[in-house]
Enzyme design. Structure first.
Site, PDB file in Angstrom:
ATOM      1  CG  HIS A  66      -2.082   1.327  -0.647  1.00 51.15           C
ATOM      2  ND1 HIS A  66      -2.632   1.479  -0.406  1.00 51.15           N
ATOM      3  CD2 HIS A  66      -1.753   2.894  -0.767  1.00 51.15           C
ATOM      4  CE1 HIS A  66      -3.598   1.972   0.273  1.00 51.15           C
ATOM      5  NE2 HIS A  66      -3.218   3.022  -0.548  1.00 51.15           N
ATOM      6  CB  CYS A 177      -6.555   7.850  -2.249  1.00 50.47           C
ATOM      7  SG  CYS A 177      -5.358   6.854  -2.547  1.00 50.47           S
TER       8      CYS A 177
END
Length: 665
Positions: A66, A177
């Site tokens: 991603h 994250c």
């Protein structure tokens, strides 16, 4: 139904290659061919750069590459069920289910919430089993759309346990994250599922892109321990002060949730377990357990902490000194004290109001610069020993200044003070004495040890070393000076405000106090070389986006407009958006131009008495500003030309490098 995925973005039971790079490149092409991205190579490059930081494979044969990218036009999911599984870095083996999450740089929160829901769903075995059993692309789209429509917006936090004979243990967690899209939420759900299986009351705060609902004070107060599964700083970490803590990378929250919970339960029962520190310092400085880290890592952290707290004294003070020169002329250095002791606003000196205001600015700046070494030493000690180390560190820095030993002695004194205070604070003392330790005992003994060693043994030799260094710099000319300028220029551009940049900048500002236009210009030349070199990267990116706009994304072109002003003001961070998106072409190009500028500054004998401000402090350059400007323009042209050439003719190097970085890790 969600518009994030459609049948043509699904590939079933195909062989897409043997490496994660090949799979990501294929999916980036699929997204671009579906008109949901503008540049497949750029999209793949950003995804692989993210992959190089942390592998995106997770347990269960799943991978979720991603990224955010300006090349993405519409938030998108592309899915591949691989006929030949490919290694994405998961501990339990290669992945056969791959979801590529592509988000625009400015994706709205609603789309980000949908993307995070998908990430959560992938930790559910029933959902992944259905994906593996699906017979068509349309069936995959239906399964994904159903999950995106029905999944809860956040992992359910276990409610506080009702009073019972045997109270259940309580754990809270924070997950985060770098992109805040996938691992943040997968770690949260993995921990929540493991907590349910272990019989633990659990609540989690996801600090991600789709929003964050902070844990309530009551939940935190009741918690037996806290888990930080994060790759970035925990926001408002002081809320958890005093709680036993387990801190790990976010991926371990996905891979090993049960182990983390068991470690947290063990820490809750261990009086010696690491605790979340109190105070409001930056999380990146305070979240580490300084007692257990290696000496080298601790030293690096302490030096960067000291420099980061020192720079505001230097920048503000230096600009005030430059303002004093502008208002009162260079002679203000000789008469400032006299004006301030003998005159007032209502009894101006013969030179007039501007001279008096110049004296005020010059004196305030000089007093601020006087804190350079004490602040450096004080906050180095703080990094080692927290608040009890500040006073001994400042005192050791003041002793270094008194003995003429300069910033080198300040660094040494700060390290000694910090280590001494940390050692003293580790003593086992009676309960009645504990309250006096941080406010009396530790500062007292720490000051005696650090400052005593400086006076008795270290200050004299370091002062001699400092004097020799200043003498060497003062006598430097020709090739040697040009080489020093080249090295400083390279250091300023290699990480654009990072540790190496700060070392070069600190070296320059530390010598300003000893610099003199007439008697010792070398430190002022070094300051000019560092400042001009630091201006080059943002100016070069601004010029490159203006000359060859098609080589840059829309967001980069907008950043390029702002970079003109940022570069002119010596704010190197103006080039960071370009370097973050394309480090292997932007950083080398920036280094070459900055190195050229640093070398030219030293060759031209240009100088600066101000530590910041760029071209806007031309009045502090003693008439050498045309040469300063010329050197900066030459370096800017070199870097801009080089980055344009690299972007035109070195297209795939960043992708290969990202894969190599992942393999090396």
């Amino acid at each position: 139904m969600s518009d994030l995925i459609e049948p043509r973005l699904v590939t079933l039971d195909a062989h897409l290659g043997t490496t994660s790079t090949e799979v990501i490149n294929y999916l980036a092409q699929q997204i671009t061919q579906a008109k949901r991205a503008t540049d497949a190579a750029e999209l793949a490059e950003h995804a692989l750069a993210r992959e190089a930081k942390t592998a995106t494979g997770v347990p269960g044969g799943i991978a979720i590459p991603h990224c955010r990218s300006a090349a993405v036009a519409v938030p998108t999911l592309a899915m591949a069920r691989l006929g030949t599984p490919v290694d994405f870095g998961a501990k339990d083996g290669p992945a056969d289910l791959v979801f590529f999450i592509a988000a625009p740089e400015g994706a709205d929160k609603e789309h980000l919430k949908l993307l995070s829901k998908l990430a959560r769903a992938l930790v559910k075995k029933t959902f992944t089993a259905a994906l593996r059993a699906a017979k068509s692309n349309e069936e995959i789209v239906a399964l994904v759309s159903e999950v995106l429509s029905d999944a809860p917006a956040a992992p359910a936090a276990a409610p506080a346990a009702a009073p019972s004979a045997t109270a259940r243990p309580k754990i809270v967690a924070v997950t985060a994250c770098p992109t805040g899209i996938a691992h943040t939420y997968m770690a949260a759900d993995s921990l929540a599922q493991a907590a349910e299986e272990l019989g633990v009351d659990f609540a989690v705060e996801t600090q991600g892109s789709s929003g964050s609902k902070p844990l309530g004070p009551a939940l935190i107060a009741q918690a037996d321990a806290v888990i930080f599964a994060v790759d970035v700083d925990v926001r408002d970490q002081s809320r958890f002060a005093g709680k036993p803590v387990i801190q790990v990378p976010v991926k371990r929250g996905v891979d090993e949730p049960e182990k983390l919970l068991k470690d947290a339960l063990a820490a809750a029962k261990d009086p010696a377990a690491r605790k979340v520190p109190a105070g409001n310092g930056p999380a990146s400085e305070r979240s580490q357990d300084s007692a257990s880290e290696g000496f080298g890592a601790g030293l690096k952290r302490a030096l960067l902490t000291g420099v980061s707290y020192m720079i505001p004294f230097v920048a503000g003070g230096g600009l005030l000194i430059a303002l004093g020169f502008l208002l009162g002329g260079y002679a203000i250095t000789d008469v400032a004290d006299q004006y301030l002791t003998e005159n007032t606003l209502f009894n101006l000196p013969e030179a007039g109001l501007l001279a008096y205001l110049g004296a005020v600015a010059f004196k305030i700046g000089g007093l601020s610069m006087g804190f350079l070494v004490p602040a450096l030493a004080g906050y180095i000690a703080y990094a080692y020993a927290d608040r009890p180390g500040i006073a001994p560190g400042f005192t050791a820095g003041a002793v270094a200044g008194f003995m003429g030993a300069g910033f080198i002695a300040g660094i040494v004194g700060g390290i000694i003070a910090g280590l001494a205070c940390r050692w003293i604070n580790s003593w086992t003392v009676p309960r009645w004495l504990r309250g006096l330790m941080p406010v009396v005992i530790v500062p007292l003994l720490g000051s005696i040890i650090a400052s005593g060693l400086m006076f008795l043994f270290l200050g004299g030799p370091i002062a001699q070393l400092t004097e020799a260094l200043n003498g060497w710099l003062s006598g430097m000319s020709g090739t040697a000076a040009a080489i020093l300028g080249l090295i400083l220029g390279l250091m300023m551009a290699i990480d654009l405000g990072g540790p190496v940049n700060k070392v070069a900048y600190s070296f320059a500002v530390a010598g300003l106090g000893a610099g003199s236009v007439a008697d010792n210009p070398a430190p002022l030349m070094i300051m000019a070389a560092v400042m001009a070199a630091g201006m080059v990267p943002p100016l070069a990116m601004a010029l490159a986006t203006a000359v060859s706009p098609k080589l840059f994304t829309g967001a980069e072109r907008e950043n390029g407009k702002a970079a003109w002003l940022l570069g002119a003001a010596f704010i190197s961070e103006g080039a960071i958006p370009f370097a973050a998106a394309d480090p292997l072409r932007v950083i080398p190009a920036s280094m070459v131009g900055a190195g050229v500028t640093g070398s030219l500054i030293m060759s031209f004998d240009a100088l600066s008495q101000a530590p910041h401000g760029g071209i806007f402090v031309f009045f502090a350059m003693d008439g050498t500003w045309p040469m300063f400007l010329l050197a900066t323009v030459i370096g800017t042209l070199v870097s801009a030309a080089l980055v344009i050439v690299l972007k035109k003719y070195v297209r795939k190097a960043p992708v290969r490098a990202a894969e190599e970085a992942k393999a090396a890790a």
